[in-house]
Design an enzyme around this catalytic site. Structure first.
Site, PDB file in Angstrom:
ATOM      1  N   HIS A   1      93.706  23.077 -21.419  1.00 24.86           N
ATOM      2  CA  HIS A   1      93.398  22.488 -20.117  1.00 24.86           C
ATOM      3  C   HIS A   1      93.652  23.430 -18.944  1.00 24.86           C
ATOM      4  O   HIS A   1      93.343  23.083 -17.804  1.00 24.86           O
ATOM      5  CB  HIS A   1      94.162  21.177 -19.943  1.00 24.86           C
TER       6      HIS A   1
ATOM      7  N   CYS B   1      98.836  25.176 -20.630  1.00 24.50           N
ATOM      8  CA  CYS B   1      98.208  24.598 -21.816  1.00 24.50           C
ATOM      9  C   CYS B   1      96.868  25.312 -22.004  1.00 24.50           C
ATOM     10  O   CYS B   1      96.040  25.306 -21.090  1.00 24.50           O
ATOM     11  CB  CYS B   1      97.975  23.106 -21.613  1.00 24.50           C
TER      12      CYS B   1
ATOM     13  N   CYS C   1      96.345  16.721 -22.596  1.00 25.64           N
ATOM     14  CA  CYS C   1      96.523  16.471 -24.039  1.00 25.64           C
ATOM     15  C   CYS C   1      97.151  15.109 -24.284  1.00 25.64           C
ATOM     16  O   CYS C   1      97.180  14.639 -25.426  1.00 25.64           O
ATOM     17  CB  CYS C   1      97.438  17.509 -24.676  1.00 25.64           C
TER      18      CYS C   1
END
Ligand code: ME8
Length: 654
Positions: A147, A144, A130
């Site tokens: 990801h 996350c 990010c």
């Protein structure tokens, strides 16, 4: 209201090659741009590439090169892709260009001088994917969600943007302008996020850790954080603060993005603008994700769909139509070649293609290929078809600015289907038998020609090549970008006596019996290529496809030839001929070549070669090969085809 329209796409990271997701957003922007031109707006369309930050440094390292060369190469891939998809952008910005860097520094200085940038120490969890610190609330199972990686703990002294100071202003702005962020679900998502206190935004990175960025003008020990850099492209490309383009096209801006980058665009960007004293953009338009076989597109699973594999295979306009017709803007959609083939055959070859070819064939047969005048007998069904057309135009004008492309297209197809039924009911072939009904025949054919003309105008933003072809054959010679709804779609606007030209089928049918789901492999399936070849054969002049026969440029274009550099080479055990190569063609590929009797493996390393990249994978003596190396057959053996000056790995060959 001023008829001005400014549309942007995200500037794409140069850590991946263009795929169908990038193509979708960019085609949507193109459709909006073309639509607004059609409506007489003055328009501006911006796209580009995002080139700074950790991600790019890492991708460059993995490719064994420096960030600048890497960014140059991938940015060029994007730049070269868009014209092939008929994208009508006015500008392509790169964040490494001086014109952008200057504006970023200027805005940073302005916000700093106003006291909205301060220095502090921050400790938190950082997601490299990010490119930002992420909050505990965003984590799913400690990872996350975008990801699927665990963020790393980081503590750093950095500069911060006082975003929190603009939280209430942003909430009020969104509430006062309910379509600031649309569709509504994304507005609600942003408002939900704004219910909790907004943290200030870390906007710098120490230079010793990341030098690939824009230095802060007030402290060059730091570079700016990628989002503060990237978002500013939308005004730097216009020449902010005083360019003529900026005056004209800000703040009518409409940004197009997918849901992955909602937060930076829905929260960081408007607050940055506010702090810099720049009025907020007009709309943020957010779409969903293309999934492949109901899953996320993934390089490791080989489900990345590349637009330049599909567009030449099925036709660019069919590809564009499919993307816009299939996805409801705002929601996720599933991509499959099967669905594309079905739409191509049903909507394009059948409905639209048939309407156009029947109309022109009858104009040829009954009126010597010239536009007839309306006859003296008007039946209620003529008026009904005309009012169906007017209804369609109304829906179209209303839905496209709301991004409901599928609804606009459905309305156009309603009128196409109504016109096909009108032919069946009016039975021109019967009217033609009776000289007393000549006037009626005139009205029917002229009505149909007018409907076809308006349909051609309406599809121009979606399928520019087809629209141009249709209008040209109806005697209106205009480029798709110069078509205007008011002028070119007016009822009765065709000129009596104008010769029309039937021409070939607009969309050859594709054999749908054995459709291949896409995404199993990154290249178009050979079977699908064969299907198209077959379909084109049917509509092409009777020419044998045997060796020696001429081929069309489309057939040649189905080959994906790429420049590659040999990284390693070794003999395939127990084979005299076969050599296993790893080549760099933007991505690393394994290719087996039958050149072992002509080249020693060690002589191949470092050579630039040309690879047929979209060849179906094959196993040669048990070794997988993903492509074929081209060589010339010389009297004394094989000679590898190479370039006469260096060319970047992955460059296309044509
Ligand atoms: O985020 N379906 O760049 P990016 C639909 N550089 N659209 C998709 C998609 C999918 N599966 N995958 C990607 C960045 N996209 C930043 C943007 S802007 C100031 C900086 C499209 O290369 C979609 O438009 O990761 C998404 O928002 C964008 O690509 C992300 O591109």
């Amino acid at each position: 209201m001023e008829k001005r329209f400014y549309v942007t796409t995200p500037i794409y990271y140069v850590n991946a090659e263009p795929h169908i997701g990038h193509a979708y957003t960019t085609i949507v922007a193109d459709v909006l741009n073309r639509f607004h031109r059609l409506m007489g707006y003055e328009t501006y369309f911006l796209t580009g590439t995002d080139e700074h930050g950790d991600k790019i440094v890492q991708a460059a390292e993995a490719a064994g090169t420096d960030p600048k060369s890497y960014a140059d190469r991938i940015s060029a891939l994007f730049r070269e892709t868009w014209p092939k998809l008929n994208i009508s952008h006015d500008d392509f910005i790169r964040t490494t260009e001086p014109r952008h860097v200057q504006v970023v520094q200027r805005i940073l200085q302005k916000v700093y001088d106003n006291g909205d940038i301060y220095f502090d120490t921050y400790r938190g969890r950082y997601c490299v994917g990010c490119e930002r610190f992420i909050t505990d609330r965003e984590l799913v199972d400690g990872k996350c969600p975008d990801h699927d990686t665990e963020p790393v703990e980081r503590e750093e002294a950095n500069y911060f943007f006082r975003m929190s100071a603009y939280q209430q202003w942003l909430i009020d702005h969104i509430e006062e302008n309910p379509d600031f962020i649309r569709p509504e679900r994304y507005k609600n998502e942003v408002l939900a996020f704004l219910r909790d206190p907004l943290e200030d935004l870390c906007i710098s990175r120490p230079r010793e850790r990341l030098s690939w960025g824009i230095p802060l003008p007030f402290d060059d020990r730091f570079v700016t954080y990628v989002w503060f850099d990237a978002l500013i492209n939308y005004v730097s490309a216009l020449g902010y603060p005083d360019g003529a383009l900026y005056e004209k096209f800000w703040p009518v801006a409409q940004h197009l993005i997918a849901k992955d980058i909602l937060k930076p665009h829905g929260i960081y960007w408007p607050t940055m603008l506010k702090a810099a004293g720049i009025p907020p953009y007009r709309h943020l338009n957010v779409h969903g994700y293309w999934k492949i076989n109901e899953g996320k597109m993934s390089k490791s699973r080989g489900t990345v769909v590349r637009p330049l594999d599909l567009a030449p295979l099925y036709g660019l306009d069919a590809f564009r139509y499919f993307l816009l017709r299939e996805m409801v803007f705002g929601l996720d959609a599933n991509f499959s070649e099967d669905a594309l083939v079905q739409r191509l055959n049903a909507d394009l070859a059948n409905d639209l293609g048939n309407l156009f070819s029947r109309t022109l064939a009858m104009t040829g047969r009954y009126f010597g290929g010239q536009v007839p005048p309306f006859g003296d007998t008007e039946e209620p069904e003529d008026a009904a078809l005309q009012s169906e057309l007017e209804r369609t135009v109304g829906i179209y004008r209303e839905e496209i600015p709301q991004l409901a492309f599928h609804k606009a297209l459905m309305a156009v197809w309603d009128v196409i289907n109504a016109a096909n039924k009108y032919i069946d009911r009016a039975a021109p072939w019967d009217l033609a038998k009776d000289p007393a009904r000549r006037g009626r025949l005139q009205s029917v054919i002229r009505t149909l020609l007018e409907v076809n003309k308006t349909v051609a105008v309406l599809i121009a933003p979606f399928m520019p090549e087809t629209a141009e072809k249709m209008l040209g054959r109806l005697g209106i010679k205009r480029t798709a970008l110069d078509v205007r709804l008011d002028r070119d779609a007016a009822w009765g606007g065709l000129t009596e006596g104008t010769p029309v030209e039937k021409g070939e089928a607009l969309f050859p049918r594709v054999d749908a019996k054995k459709p291949q789901a896409s995404g199993e492999r990154p290249v178009p399936p050979k079977a699908a290529a064969a299907k198209v070849a077959k379909a084109q054969e049917l509509s092409a002049p009777a020419e044998s496809p045997e060796q020696g026969a001429l081929i069309g440029i489309e057939e040649f274009q189905r080959l994906d030839l790429r420049v590659a550099v040999v990284k390693t080479a070794e003999r395939v055990p127990k084979s005299k001929k076969l050599v296993k190569l790893l080549v760099d063609m933007g991505e690393t590929r394994q290719v087996v070549a039958g050149i072992g009797e002509h080249y020693a493996p060690e002589d191949l390393v470092g050579k630039t070669v040309v690879v047929v990249a979209n060849l179906k994978p094959a196993r040669l003596m048990g070794v997988e090969s993903h492509g074929m190396i081209l060589a010339a057959h010389h009297a004394e053996g094989l000679r590898l085809i190479t370039t006469d000056a260096p060319a970047a790995p992955g460059s296309t060959v044509s």
